[in-house]
Design a protein around this motif. Structure first.
Motif, short mmCIF file in Angstrom:
data_model
loop_
_atom_site.label_atom_id
_atom_site.label_comp_id
_atom_site.label_asym_id
_atom_site.label_seq_id
_atom_site.Cartn_x
_atom_site.Cartn_y
_atom_site.Cartn_z
N ASN A 217 0.66 -1.13 -0.07
CA ASN A 217 0.00 -0.02 0.12
C ASN A 217 0.89 1.21 -0.12
N THR A 218 2.15 1.03 0.06
CA THR A 218 2.79 2.53 0.04
C THR A 218 3.39 2.78 -1.41
N ARG A 219 4.34 3.95 -1.51
CA ARG A 219 4.42 4.38 -2.86
C ARG A 219 5.66 3.69 -3.30
N MET A 220 6.15 2.70 -2.51
CA MET A 220 7.34 1.77 -3.20
C MET A 220 6.64 0.77 -4.21
N TYR A 221 5.37 0.38 -4.03
CA TYR A 221 4.72 -0.34 -4.82
C TYR A 221 3.77 0.47 -6.02
N THR A 231 -1.27 7.01 -6.83
CA THR A 231 -1.60 6.60 -8.10
C THR A 231 -0.12 6.67 -8.73
N ASP A 232 0.69 6.63 -7.79
CA ASP A 232 2.17 6.34 -8.47
C ASP A 232 2.48 5.02 -9.11
N SER A 233 3.81 4.80 -9.78
CA SER A 233 3.93 3.39 -10.36
C SER A 233 4.82 2.65 -9.62
#
Length: 332
Positions: A217-221, A231-233
């Motif tokens: 659920n973090t921006r690492m994923y 909504t980051d990659s």
């Protein structure tokens, strides 16, 4: 165990600290065994950990309730920190929230009372005035912040903040871009949370498919997994390449990945304490052993340089959960 003096020049904190979110019964952790949690807290104190962290938002106050019961007769042995929710930053709301935390914690004062997330919709002067009243009344001793990058720290107007909790690990080094002169000038210590990057640095995972979906659920994923708010990659390819290389280093040197993760943070100049979560004594024991087991400097240099390559992909927003252009703490 390392000890650090806060900028109040009175309060001494341990270099390793215990978080209580896992004791809250929150869905992400599952049901808490209160007896086991109490044993874990006792073991932490016995091993020299005196800094314990909680928040009114952990299980809607349940973590504070458990801590209050577990620390009866031992309150004087710990530096107790709690957090006020970002929605309670108006003066009267903040004071009420603090008093409710005091009741749940069964204590007369909180050593470090922290802003959990910045809230730009509320004038900071109103918040700071409430903190000063709580100090005058003896209900809090120090003020800390969490998730405050350079922009959010400027809003604090050089107010004496003793600690800043930020996610910081070998995998997530964005906090380093916010080690600024204001922090140094005010002697604000970085309090590193998520030192194992939510389990990625535990040594358990070698492939993305091994990571439970709820952990992605973090921006690492990548946001395609649909379990986070962003909504980051993400940076999955880079992270698992790094982890593969770390596994090779661990196999060659005999040190564990947790050991490298702890020693990396332990040797950073601005880090005053490393916050770990542990559901039981065995988990805490493993963290303490990793913290105490020193690694030769030349090996840490290799891992540092390897980790440093990731920083170029991470950007400047240290918010692990919100979009790169919408960090709640204005930390982009």
């Amino acid at each position: 165990m390392n000890r650090y003096i806060l900028n109040d020049e009175k309060t001494e904190i341990s270099g390793l600290s215990l978080g209580s979110w896992a004791f809250s019964g929150a869905k992400v952790w599952g049901r808490c065994n209160e007896d086991e949690a109490a044993r874990t807290i006792d073991y932490a104190i016995e091993q020299g950990i005196n800094l314990i962290d909680t928040a009114e938002g952990y299980g809607e106050g349940q973590a504070e309730v458990l801590l209050g019961r577990a620390l009866e007769g031992k309150r004087h042995k710990v530096v107790l920190a709690s957090k006020v929710h970002m929605n309670n930053m108006h003066g009267e709301d903040l004071i009420k929230a603090c008093e409710e935390s005091l009741t749940r914690l069964k204590t007369d004062y909180i050593d470090i009372y922290q802003i959990h997330w910045p809230n730009e919709a509320i004038e900071i002067d109103e918040t700071l005035e409430a903190f000063e009243k709580l100090k005058r009344d003896g209900k809090i001793l120090n003020v800390g912040v969490c998730n405050h990058g350079a922009g959010a720290l400027k809003r604090m107007k050089n107010y004496p903040v003793v600690t800043n909790q930020m996610p910081y690990s070998l995998l997530w080094r964005v906090a380093e871009q916010h080690f600024n002169e204001d922090l140094k000038k005010n002697n604000t210590l970085l309090w590193a949370y998520s030192p194992l990057a939510q389990g990625l640095l535990s040594g358990k995972y070698r492939k993305l498919g091994e990571v439970p979906m709820e952990r992605r659920n973090t921006r690492m994923y990548d946001s395609k997994w649909g379990v986070g708010r962003h909504t980051d990659s993400g940076f999955e390819e880079e992270i698992f390449h790094f982890l593969s290389e770390m596994h090779n280093i661990c196999d060659a040197t005999g040190f564990t990945m947790v050991n490298y993760a702890m020693q990396f943070l332990k040797t950073r100049g601005n880090v005053g304490s490393i916050l770990v979560g542990a559901r039981n004594v065995e988990q805490l024991k493993a963290n303490i052993e990793a913290y105490n087991q020193e690694i030769p400097k030349e090996l840490l240099v290799v891992v540092d340089l390897l980790s440093d390559k990731l920083k170029g992909f991470m950007g400047t927003n240290a918010d692990l959960w919100e979009n790169s252009n919408n960090g709640r703490g204005r930390i982009f």
